[in-house]
Design an enzyme around this catalytic site. Structure first.
Site, mmCIF file in Angstrom:
data_model
loop_
_atom_site.group_PDB
_atom_site.id
_atom_site.type_symbol
_atom_site.label_atom_id
_atom_site.label_comp_id
_atom_site.label_asym_id
_atom_site.label_seq_id
_atom_site.Cartn_x
_atom_site.Cartn_y
_atom_site.Cartn_z
ATOM 1 N N HIS A 1 43.161 7.182 49.565
ATOM 2 C CA HIS A 1 42.750 6.417 50.747
ATOM 3 C C HIS A 1 41.836 5.265 50.343
ATOM 4 O O HIS A 1 41.987 4.140 50.819
ATOM 5 C CB HIS A 1 41.960 7.301 51.728
ATOM 6 C CG HIS A 1 42.723 8.389 52.370
ATOM 7 N ND1 HIS A 1 42.295 9.690 52.357
ATOM 8 C CD2 HIS A 1 43.890 8.384 53.060
ATOM 9 C CE1 HIS A 1 43.153 10.447 53.017
ATOM 10 N NE2 HIS A 1 44.140 9.678 53.445
ATOM 11 N N LYS B 1 45.749 18.660 65.949
ATOM 12 C CA LYS B 1 45.591 18.930 64.529
ATOM 13 C C LYS B 1 44.296 19.704 64.279
ATOM 14 O O LYS B 1 43.245 19.337 64.799
ATOM 15 C CB LYS B 1 45.573 17.607 63.749
ATOM 16 C CG LYS B 1 45.530 17.793 62.251
ATOM 17 C CD LYS B 1 45.652 16.467 61.539
ATOM 18 C CE LYS B 1 45.642 16.694 60.047
ATOM 19 N NZ LYS B 1 45.798 15.466 59.303
ATOM 20 N N ARG C 1 53.038 7.073 49.818
ATOM 21 C CA ARG C 1 52.910 7.723 48.516
ATOM 22 C C ARG C 1 54.276 8.026 47.917
ATOM 23 O O ARG C 1 54.540 7.754 46.771
ATOM 24 C CB ARG C 1 52.129 9.038 48.649
ATOM 25 C CG ARG C 1 50.683 8.844 49.031
ATOM 26 C CD ARG C 1 50.045 10.159 49.388
ATOM 27 N NE ARG C 1 50.750 10.691 50.547
ATOM 28 C CZ ARG C 1 50.857 11.962 50.862
ATOM 29 N NH1 ARG C 1 50.296 12.875 50.123
ATOM 30 N NH2 ARG C 1 51.511 12.353 51.927
ATOM 31 N N SER D 1 45.305 14.896 51.510
ATOM 32 C CA SER D 1 44.156 15.676 51.954
ATOM 33 C C SER D 1 44.429 17.170 51.860
ATOM 34 O O SER D 1 43.565 17.950 51.443
ATOM 35 C CB SER D 1 43.770 15.286 53.383
ATOM 36 O OG SER D 1 43.333 13.951 53.419
#
Length: 159
Positions: A17, A41, A90, A128
């Site tokens: 990030h 979430k 990514r 993460s």
């Protein structure tokens, strides 16, 4: 003035990030790192903790600020005069999700562009959830996250 929003849950923020933030800060006049609150979430860190980590990490950038929003990023962008939403990619599977996200945003507001920044290959495996899994397995994550993230994990483990 080119204002860009970089939204995410940042749970926690990673060096991947941070790389996107660093690169975006060189491209845009102003970058708002937006802690996007998703009520569906479950996060490892509280909103306050994630905001504190973000604020600490972006201190080095003069044109980067942090905010949070509990709604559509495109609406936040409109309200704050942003003309770009930044997304990091990514791996190939990220592209499919981001393509749909981009199409939905374009449906809402054609004037706000989506800009995709590719991760550097050495950072492409960092997510993460991977950070959390590695940390919980006892793997040294110090080269994958900013120092403040390690401090926050240490605080969590003391409880």
């Amino acid at each position: 003035m080119k204002i860009a929003i970089y939204p995410g849950s940042f749970d926690p923020i990673t060096n991947g990030h941070l790389d996107i933030i660093r690169r975006a800060s060189k491209i845009f006049d102003k970058v708002i790192v937006l802690l996007a609150i998703n009520p569906d979430k479950t996060c490892r860190f509280s909103k306050e903790s994630r905001l504190n980590m973000l604020v600490e990490v972006v201190k080095e950038f003069k044109n980067v600020e942090v905010d949070f929003h509990n709604g559509l990023t495109i609406e936040y962008a409109r309200k704050h005069g942003a003309n770009v939403i930044i997304r990091g990619l990514r791996v190939v599977s990220d592209f499919e999700y981001e393509w749909a996200y981009s199409a939905a945003n374009e449906y809402i507001d054609k004037d706000i562009e989506m800009v995709f920044l590719m991760s550097h290959k050495e950072l492409s495996f960092i997510s993460s959830s991977a950070i959390d899994e590695l940390f919980n397995s006892g793997v040294d994550i110090s080269s994958l996250v900013p120092k403040i993230v390690l401090e926050e994990y240490a605080k969590k483990n003391q409880k």
